[in-house]
Design an enzyme around this catalytic site. Sequence first.
Site, PDB file in Angstrom:
ATOM      1  CD  GLU A   1      39.883  42.432  45.271  1.00  0.00           C
ATOM      2  OE1 GLU A   1      39.093  42.669  46.193  1.00  0.00           O
ATOM      3  OE2 GLU A   1      40.906  43.122  45.041  1.00  0.00           O
TER       4      GLU A   1
ATOM      5  NE  ARG B   1      39.023  56.836  42.385  1.00  0.00           N
ATOM      6  CZ  ARG B   1      39.641  56.346  43.451  1.00  0.00           C
ATOM      7  NH1 ARG B   1      40.143  57.156  44.343  1.00  0.00           N
ATOM      8  NH2 ARG B   1      39.748  55.056  43.644  1.00  0.00           N
TER       9      ARG B   1
ATOM     10  CB  CYS C   1      38.929  45.026  38.296  1.00  0.00           C
ATOM     11  SG  CYS C   1      40.492  45.143  37.409  1.00  0.00           S
TER      12      CYS C   1
ATOM     13  CG  HIS D   1      42.722  43.680  41.902  1.00  0.00           C
ATOM     14  ND1 HIS D   1      41.499  43.943  42.480  1.00  0.00           N
ATOM     15  CD2 HIS D   1      42.678  44.259  40.669  1.00  0.00           C
ATOM     16  CE1 HIS D   1      40.756  44.654  41.640  1.00  0.00           C
ATOM     17  NE2 HIS D   1      41.448  44.860  40.528  1.00  0.00           N
TER      18      HIS D   1
END
Lengths: 201, 201, 201, 201
Positions: free
Chosen positions: B79, B89, B142, B166
């Site tokens: 990342e 969500r 995360c 990830h």
Amino acid sequence: MPILLTGFAPFDGEHINPSWEAVRGFDGREIAGHRIDVQRLPVEFHTAREHLREALLARRYAAVLCIGQAGGRSSISLERVAINLADARMADNANYQPQMQPLIAGAPNAYFAPCRLESALAALHAASIPAEISLSAGSFVCNDVFFGLCHFHATEQASLRGTFVHIPYAPQQVLQRPLPSMPIEMVQRAIEVLIEGLAAE
Amino acid sequence: MPILLTGFAPFDGEHINPSWEAVRGFDGREIAGHRIDVQRLPVEFHTAREHLREALLARRYAAVLCIGQAGGRSSISLERVAINLADARMADNANYQPQMQPLIAGAPNAYFAPCRLESALAALHAASIPAEISLSAGSFVCNDVFFGLCHFHATEQASLRGTFVHIPYAPQQVLQRPLPSMPIEMVQRAIEVLIEGLAAE
Amino acid sequence: MPILLTGFAPFDGEHINPSWEAVRGFDGREIAGHRIDVQRLPVEFHTAREHLREALLARRYAAVLCIGQAGGRSSISLERVAINLADARMADNANYQPQMQPLIAGAPNAYFAPCRLESALAALHAASIPAEISLSAGSFVCNDVFFGLCHFHATEQASLRGTFVHIPYAPQQVLQRPLPSMPIEMVQRAIEVLIEGLAAE
Amino acid sequence: MPILLTGFAPFDGEHINPSWEAVRGFDGREIAGHRIDVQRLPVEFHTAREHLREALLARRYAAVLCIGQAGGRSSISLERVAINLADARMADNANYQPQMQPLIAGAPNAYFAPCRLESALAALHAASIPAEISLSAGSFVCNDVFFGLCHFHATEQASLRGTFVHIPYAPQQVLQRPLPSMPIEMVQRAIEVLIEGLAAE
């Protein structure tokens, strides 16, 4: 009786074929009391199927497991249906690209795999290996070999068990593109599970 | 100085979190002359970031590598960008579902990962491990932990190296759905490669 | 002679079936000199195929075009192969879930579509409509209807042209999930192109 | 005050850019009481951003909506985050391929889009148009333009509303590959919905 295990040569511009990388080390091993014979098939229409047939005629096998690459798939695909069709979107390794040709004139339109795919699927899942049953092995050389296997079963040796299994790309094939892959070691565990299942049928 | 390695608890109805399965065995190991400390973080906004900060304050680490699950991706994602945003969500494991909240008031909108991702990517590819650089760690827990890592680097310990990675689902998580996965053993090899790289910076 | 155009009822928890939304407006229209008769088929094994057969017996059709939903696909799929297999991962709308059953005892393992798919594909591409030839219509009710169509052609009316076409989700079905879709208007243009091709054979 | 609508030139070997195909017809139209000015931007780092800035300086706009192609995505992507990074996997149309460069020295690492994405998303869904909020506009020229838009808002005209929207390939771009697409007409409906939303803010 021994069990025959086949993989393919590289094609489509790839440097390896994960099916061959996975199967080559099995030659001479014994699994579930059966000696494993390994053979590498060319990615050539007709010729690959003929090589398979010659191997099946040369000695009597209890079962045959053919492995091929299906780039882009994410799991082990147990193929259910072989179709009597050669229809290629690219040339094979002998630069032959058939369009809408039957593989074997007079043979049925399709065969179903001569083995129990449901128990094979369950055994792979029990080993935590992603797997699914597939209803299309395509219309390229993999399907040609699969159709040949089924036709041999149907017309020459009804006791023969076997199937065709498509595997994902190996990790080293997808380093530069966002596609699923499966390590060769996991494919090899899948092959052991499948051979044990074929031996038990 | 030791290196801190973190994973997460399961979430989103999963029975395992592959990040924890991959990191748990590293605790107490030594890699490139650094002792590895392992910590499991909860999948809870704010709390996970606080646990990370407490660990980083409790002792001085040479580097920190945080691992999280990104279901559906097919490769190791290094990342690049942590954003100052909590926007969920689904609820986290403490049943909290923030919408369009800043993570740390007054902090920058985003941080870039405080380590050399290009060399890490090259090292993973050299080890035949599918990997890519990602520009979004999402806006769930995360990203919260990643933002906290970067903020700690920016405001409290500029010498700290580290990043957030990830990983795909583990194979046992995708047996019934056609999604990519990566064996835990391959993730563990990736972690070794990444720790060696962090140690060498 | 008229041309028969069929769609399906909704299934799998969907509120609409895009195949029905696409075909319903064609009833009574004339295309390439042929009147179009439209029929909605139930998502029920055996019954759907019987309804199709009754329609084909009630009057003589020049051609038949059956449309079905294939959620997740991104283009118009011209189906090449119908297999003699009912094998369902979920129950149909009559709560029947066959496992590994032949559709028609004594019929061939598979049929190839009784029409020219290559020219249909070229015509769709010429109209800038994403389309491909597919080698599997699955083993659910769509395949059942397709197999029935081919069997009717093979055993009762050899002059009948026709095929089965799978279409993507409609846009309103994928608002909350990252899946491909195709507007109903584009599907309808595709149907016009396909009917013109069937009429010209 | 008018509203500025931009699209891009073709790139990456494509013959068209669906963003330009979608926006070109809007020039001079009036939507929600605002005249629409349309501009085509080059796919060139820095230059595209400068063209946008010159347009925004030439006359005062109520809002600006920038559209770009994101090949492979299946829905309208409302971009949330612009990052201060130029990092290209391929050369732009001026044969420039920056690696890990800041776009604007001294500017923040990232900006959030200066408009209400949630209401825009709801309006698109109400119109049955597949849409999602995205957290990454990449690090190519699209992100460059988006970052420039946000920087102009932050440093020169705080009243300006606007955002960057990525759209799927047009259908004619995917005829030979299994990728999602969206007809230009649907993209145009989405643009109308988005402009009406920007006008109402």
